[in-house]
Write a protein that holds these residues in place. Sequence first.
Motif, PDB file in Angstrom:
ATOM      1  N   MET A 206      64.422  43.128  37.923  1.00 50.85           N
ATOM      2  CA  MET A 206      63.362  42.268  38.369  1.00 50.85           C
ATOM      3  C   MET A 206      62.195  42.308  37.383  1.00 50.85           C
ATOM      4  N   ARG A 207      61.665  41.173  37.098  1.00 47.83           N
ATOM      5  CA  ARG A 207      60.579  41.059  36.142  1.00 47.83           C
ATOM      6  C   ARG A 207      59.245  41.438  36.790  1.00 47.83           C
ATOM      7  N   ASP A 208      58.399  42.143  36.029  1.00 46.70           N
ATOM      8  CA  ASP A 208      57.060  42.478  36.513  1.00 46.70           C
ATOM      9  C   ASP A 208      56.226  41.212  36.628  1.00 46.70           C
ATOM     10  N   PRO A 209      55.280  41.187  37.579  1.00 44.93           N
ATOM     11  CA  PRO A 209      54.383  40.033  37.677  1.00 44.93           C
ATOM     12  C   PRO A 209      53.482  39.939  36.445  1.00 44.93           C
ATOM     13  N   ILE A 210      52.892  38.798  36.230  1.00 47.29           N
ATOM     14  CA  ILE A 210      51.968  38.606  35.113  1.00 47.29           C
ATOM     15  C   ILE A 210      50.602  39.150  35.519  1.00 47.29           C
ATOM     16  N   PRO A 211      50.054  40.104  34.757  1.00 47.71           N
ATOM     17  CA  PRO A 211      48.749  40.660  35.096  1.00 47.71           C
ATOM     18  C   PRO A 211      47.640  39.621  34.894  1.00 47.71           C
ATOM     19  N   ASP A 212      46.752  39.514  35.859  1.00 55.35           N
ATOM     20  CA  ASP A 212      45.590  38.628  35.773  1.00 55.35           C
ATOM     21  C   ASP A 212      44.351  39.519  35.814  1.00 55.35           C
ATOM     22  N   ILE A 213      43.798  39.815  34.624  1.00 52.37           N
ATOM     23  CA  ILE A 213      42.703  40.774  34.520  1.00 52.37           C
ATOM     24  C   ILE A 213      41.455  40.308  35.250  1.00 52.37           C
ATOM     25  N   ASP A 214      41.144  39.011  35.199  1.00 50.82           N
ATOM     26  CA  ASP A 214      39.949  38.512  35.885  1.00 50.82           C
ATOM     27  C   ASP A 214      40.073  38.691  37.393  1.00 50.82           C
ATOM     28  N   ALA A 215      41.215  38.316  37.940  1.00 54.72           N
ATOM     29  CA  ALA A 215      41.435  38.465  39.378  1.00 54.72           C
ATOM     30  C   ALA A 215      41.445  39.939  39.767  1.00 54.72           C
ATOM     31  N   PHE A 216      42.046  40.770  38.931  1.00 51.43           N
ATOM     32  CA  PHE A 216      42.101  42.205  39.200  1.00 51.43           C
ATOM     33  C   PHE A 216      40.704  42.803  39.273  1.00 51.43           C
ATOM     34  N   GLU A 217      39.885  42.534  38.260  1.00 49.94           N
ATOM     35  CA  GLU A 217      38.533  43.099  38.216  1.00 49.94           C
ATOM     36  C   GLU A 217      37.679  42.590  39.371  1.00 49.94           C
ATOM     37  N   GLU A 218      37.789  41.301  39.679  1.00 51.30           N
ATOM     38  CA  GLU A 218      37.013  40.739  40.774  1.00 51.30           C
ATOM     39  C   GLU A 218      37.422  41.347  42.117  1.00 51.30           C
ATOM     40  N   ARG A 219      38.732  41.406  42.360  1.00 54.36           N
ATOM     41  CA  ARG A 219      39.217  41.967  43.625  1.00 54.36           C
ATOM     42  C   ARG A 219      38.820  43.433  43.762  1.00 54.36           C
ATOM     43  N   ALA A 220      38.964  44.199  42.683  1.00 56.14           N
ATOM     44  CA  ALA A 220      38.608  45.618  42.737  1.00 56.14           C
ATOM     45  C   ALA A 220      37.120  45.796  43.042  1.00 56.14           C
ATOM     46  N   ALA A 221      36.274  44.996  42.427  1.00 52.88           N
ATOM     47  CA  ALA A 221      34.833  45.096  42.664  1.00 52.88           C
ATOM     48  C   ALA A 221      34.484  44.756  44.112  1.00 52.88           C
ATOM     49  N   ILE A 222      35.100  43.703  44.631  1.00 50.75           N
ATOM     50  CA  ILE A 222      34.838  43.298  46.009  1.00 50.75           C
ATOM     51  C   ILE A 222      35.295  44.374  46.987  1.00 50.75           C
ATOM     52  N   VAL A 223      36.499  44.867  46.781  1.00 51.01           N
ATOM     53  CA  VAL A 223      37.035  45.895  47.681  1.00 51.01           C
ATOM     54  C   VAL A 223      36.207  47.176  47.602  1.00 51.01           C
ATOM     55  N   GLU A 224      35.788  47.538  46.400  1.00 47.23           N
ATOM     56  CA  GLU A 224      34.972  48.745  46.235  1.00 47.23           C
ATOM     57  C   GLU A 224      33.628  48.569  46.947  1.00 47.23           C
ATOM     58  N   TYR A 225      32.971  47.453  46.719  1.00 46.62           N
ATOM     59  CA  TYR A 225      31.639  47.239  47.283  1.00 46.62           C
ATOM     60  C   TYR A 225      31.680  46.943  48.782  1.00 46.62           C
ATOM     61  N   ASP A 226      32.446  45.938  49.156  1.00 50.55           N
ATOM     62  CA  ASP A 226      32.484  45.525  50.562  1.00 50.55           C
ATOM     63  C   ASP A 226      33.283  46.485  51.437  1.00 50.55           C
ATOM     64  N   GLY A 227      34.327  47.055  50.875  1.00 50.69           N
ATOM     65  CA  GLY A 227      35.187  47.926  51.667  1.00 50.69           C
ATOM     66  C   GLY A 227      34.798  49.381  51.631  1.00 50.69           C
ATOM     67  N   GLY A 228      33.902  49.731  50.699  1.00 52.81           N
ATOM     68  CA  GLY A 228      33.452  51.106  50.608  1.00 52.81           C
ATOM     69  C   GLY A 228      34.494  52.065  50.051  1.00 52.81           C
TER      70      GLY A 228
END
Length: 59
Positions: free
Chosen positions: A1-23
């Motif tokens: 099975m092929r790995d998904p294509i990494p999306d750095i912008d989406a990754f960084e944005e999601r991580a920041a939101i989860v870190e800030y909003d989710g604590g």
Amino acid sequence: MRDPIPDIDAFEERAAIVEYDGGLSRSRAEDVAAQAQGFHDADHYWQVLADYVVTRRLK
């Protein structure tokens, strides 16, 4: 099975939101962001991205 294509912008944005909003820690937030893109965890995400940068193709 092929790995998904990494999306750095989406990754960084999601991580920041989860870190800030989710604590969550940055490490846990990156795991969540990576899983949202179909990776096992942040380590898997970063390894696929690094391999792609070096080889310019996905496995």
